[in-house]
Design a protein around this motif. Sequence first.
Motif, mmCIF file in Angstrom:
data_model
loop_
_atom_site.group_PDB
_atom_site.id
_atom_site.type_symbol
_atom_site.label_atom_id
_atom_site.label_comp_id
_atom_site.label_asym_id
_atom_site.label_seq_id
_atom_site.Cartn_x
_atom_site.Cartn_y
_atom_site.Cartn_z
ATOM 1 N N HIS A 14 27.940 53.971 41.923
ATOM 2 C CA HIS A 14 26.966 55.058 41.836
ATOM 3 C C HIS A 14 25.568 54.510 41.542
ATOM 4 O O HIS A 14 25.385 53.679 40.655
ATOM 5 C CB HIS A 14 27.388 56.039 40.736
ATOM 6 N N GLY A 15 24.593 54.973 42.317
ATOM 7 C CA GLY A 15 23.208 54.557 42.116
ATOM 8 C C GLY A 15 22.807 53.292 42.850
ATOM 9 O O GLY A 15 21.635 52.914 42.826
ATOM 10 N N MET A 16 23.743 52.635 43.498
ATOM 11 C CA MET A 16 23.450 51.390 44.211
ATOM 12 C C MET A 16 23.329 51.643 45.713
ATOM 13 O O MET A 16 24.059 52.454 46.274
ATOM 14 C CB MET A 16 24.566 50.370 44.007
ATOM 15 N N VAL A 17 22.437 50.913 46.361
ATOM 16 C CA VAL A 17 22.402 50.865 47.821
ATOM 17 C C VAL A 17 23.575 50.005 48.278
ATOM 18 O O VAL A 17 24.369 50.388 49.127
ATOM 19 C CB VAL A 17 21.063 50.297 48.332
ATOM 20 N N ILE A 18 23.661 48.831 47.696
ATOM 21 C CA ILE A 18 24.769 47.901 47.905
ATOM 22 C C ILE A 18 24.850 47.049 46.643
ATOM 23 O O ILE A 18 23.821 46.734 46.037
ATOM 24 C CB ILE A 18 24.573 47.017 49.167
ATOM 25 N N ASP A 19 26.035 46.722 46.249
ATOM 26 C CA ASP A 19 26.220 45.853 45.097
ATOM 27 C C ASP A 19 25.647 44.477 45.457
ATOM 28 O O ASP A 19 25.951 43.930 46.520
ATOM 29 C CB ASP A 19 27.721 45.756 44.801
ATOM 30 N N PHE A 20 24.782 43.933 44.595
ATOM 31 C CA PHE A 20 24.228 42.599 44.863
ATOM 32 C C PHE A 20 25.342 41.580 45.102
ATOM 33 O O PHE A 20 25.202 40.670 45.912
ATOM 34 C CB PHE A 20 23.340 42.129 43.701
ATOM 35 N N GLY A 21 26.459 41.739 44.407
ATOM 36 C CA GLY A 21 27.597 40.839 44.591
ATOM 37 C C GLY A 21 28.197 40.939 45.982
ATOM 38 O O GLY A 21 28.637 39.937 46.549
ATOM 39 N N ASP A 22 28.229 42.152 46.550
ATOM 40 C CA ASP A 22 28.753 42.332 47.908
ATOM 41 C C ASP A 22 27.821 41.694 48.931
ATOM 42 O O ASP A 22 28.274 41.055 49.888
ATOM 43 C CB ASP A 22 28.940 43.817 48.214
ATOM 44 N N LEU A 23 26.515 41.850 48.742
ATOM 45 C CA LEU A 23 25.552 41.216 49.637
ATOM 46 C C LEU A 23 25.633 39.698 49.510
ATOM 47 O O LEU A 23 25.627 38.975 50.507
ATOM 48 C CB LEU A 23 24.134 41.708 49.331
ATOM 49 N N LYS B 285 28.223 37.930 48.715
ATOM 50 C CA LYS B 285 29.459 37.475 49.368
ATOM 51 C C LYS B 285 29.237 37.308 50.877
ATOM 52 O O LYS B 285 29.621 36.294 51.461
ATOM 53 C CB LYS B 285 30.588 38.468 49.095
ATOM 54 N N VAL B 286 28.622 38.300 51.503
ATOM 55 C CA VAL B 286 28.371 38.245 52.945
ATOM 56 C C VAL B 286 27.483 37.058 53.289
ATOM 57 O O VAL B 286 27.796 36.250 54.178
ATOM 58 C CB VAL B 286 27.721 39.563 53.441
ATOM 59 N N VAL B 287 26.356 36.924 52.603
ATOM 60 C CA VAL B 287 25.392 35.860 52.932
ATOM 61 C C VAL B 287 25.970 34.482 52.614
ATOM 62 O O VAL B 287 25.787 33.536 53.387
ATOM 63 C CB VAL B 287 24.043 36.097 52.230
ATOM 64 N N ASN B 288 26.681 34.367 51.514
ATOM 65 C CA ASN B 288 27.301 33.075 51.208
ATOM 66 C C ASN B 288 28.317 32.687 52.274
ATOM 67 O O ASN B 288 28.323 31.541 52.747
ATOM 68 C CB ASN B 288 27.953 33.084 49.827
ATOM 69 N N GLU B 289 29.178 33.612 52.663
ATOM 70 C CA GLU B 289 30.216 33.295 53.652
ATOM 71 C C GLU B 289 29.632 32.984 55.024
ATOM 72 O O GLU B 289 30.089 32.069 55.709
ATOM 73 C CB GLU B 289 31.221 34.442 53.752
ATOM 74 N N GLU B 290 28.638 33.749 55.442
ATOM 75 C CA GLU B 290 28.084 33.601 56.792
ATOM 76 C C GLU B 290 27.033 32.496 56.911
ATOM 77 O O GLU B 290 26.907 31.888 57.969
ATOM 78 C CB GLU B 290 27.476 34.925 57.268
ATOM 79 N N ARG C 80 28.201 41.976 59.438
ATOM 80 C CA ARG C 80 29.047 42.093 58.250
ATOM 81 C C ARG C 80 28.652 43.213 57.292
ATOM 82 O O ARG C 80 29.365 43.469 56.318
ATOM 83 C CB ARG C 80 29.038 40.776 57.478
ATOM 84 N N LEU C 81 27.530 43.868 57.517
ATOM 85 C CA LEU C 81 27.072 44.901 56.594
ATOM 86 C C LEU C 81 27.814 46.220 56.819
ATOM 87 O O LEU C 81 28.175 46.538 57.952
ATOM 88 C CB LEU C 81 25.561 45.136 56.762
ATOM 89 N N PRO C 82 28.026 46.989 55.752
ATOM 90 C CA PRO C 82 28.628 48.318 55.908
ATOM 91 C C PRO C 82 27.758 49.190 56.824
ATOM 92 O O PRO C 82 26.546 48.977 56.933
ATOM 93 C CB PRO C 82 28.637 48.891 54.482
ATOM 94 N N GLU C 83 28.379 50.187 57.461
ATOM 95 C CA GLU C 83 27.675 51.046 58.419
ATOM 96 C C GLU C 83 26.420 51.704 57.861
ATOM 97 O O GLU C 83 25.450 51.894 58.577
ATOM 98 C CB GLU C 83 28.621 52.145 58.917
ATOM 99 N N ASN C 84 26.454 52.085 56.592
ATOM 100 C CA ASN C 84 25.340 52.822 56.005
ATOM 101 C C ASN C 84 24.215 51.919 55.486
ATOM 102 O O ASN C 84 23.238 52.412 54.952
ATOM 103 C CB ASN C 84 25.847 53.713 54.871
ATOM 104 N N ILE C 85 24.349 50.616 55.672
ATOM 105 C CA ILE C 85 23.347 49.644 55.217
ATOM 106 C C ILE C 85 22.773 48.931 56.439
ATOM 107 O O ILE C 85 23.522 48.437 57.283
ATOM 108 C CB ILE C 85 23.970 48.590 54.270
ATOM 109 N N GLN C 86 21.438 48.872 56.520
ATOM 110 C CA GLN C 86 20.802 48.165 57.632
ATOM 111 C C GLN C 86 20.087 46.925 57.101
ATOM 112 O O GLN C 86 19.545 46.938 55.998
ATOM 113 C CB GLN C 86 19.764 49.059 58.340
ATOM 114 N N LEU C 87 20.113 45.896 57.923
ATOM 115 C CA LEU C 87 19.331 44.706 57.598
ATOM 116 C C LEU C 87 17.870 45.039 57.864
ATOM 117 O O LEU C 87 17.508 45.466 58.955
ATOM 118 C CB LEU C 87 19.786 43.518 58.455
ATOM 119 N N HIS C 88 17.033 44.878 56.862
ATOM 120 C CA HIS C 88 15.602 45.173 56.989
ATOM 121 C C HIS C 88 14.816 43.927 57.388
ATOM 122 O O HIS C 88 14.013 43.960 58.322
ATOM 123 C CB HIS C 88 15.065 45.726 55.668
#
Length: 149
Positions: free
Chosen positions: A52-61, A63-68, A122-130
């Motif tokens: 609640h209150g997050m656009v995306i959890d910094f930890g989730d972002l 994870k994506v950037v570290n893996e990719e 790798r981003l969730p549908e509701n999140i766009q790369l800016h």
Amino acid sequence: MGKIRITKQFNFEAGHALYGYDGKCRNVHGHSYKLSVTVIGTPISDADHVKHGMVIDFGDLKKVVNEEIVDQFDHATIFNKNSPHVELANELSERGHSIILADYQPTSENMVIDFASKIKARLPENIQLHSIKLQETETSFAEWYASDN
């Protein structure tokens, strides 16, 4: 509620060579890269949602950037797979070095295009790369913006 941009910063070390370039960067050399990844979305408004209150959890972002990106590029040497550097790359790889053979000249400009493609997938549908900013030195960087593409 409005759109919010969230940025996470990363660091990695990598080497590269620019085949056919007319300056010093034609030689194998390295950089301490700084990568900033900015996404945009609407904060989760469901009070019962764990994020609640997050656009995306910094930890989730992270994870994506570290893996990719970071886990693959950190302490690797990047060569254009269509250059004569492939012979050197193969020899280094046989000796246990981390090598990336890219489909492009490994400039910061081309790397941000590559990184944007990998992260967007790798981003969730509701999140766009800016945007993405890849800093090669203290005074030199390349930026990719979704609005430009």
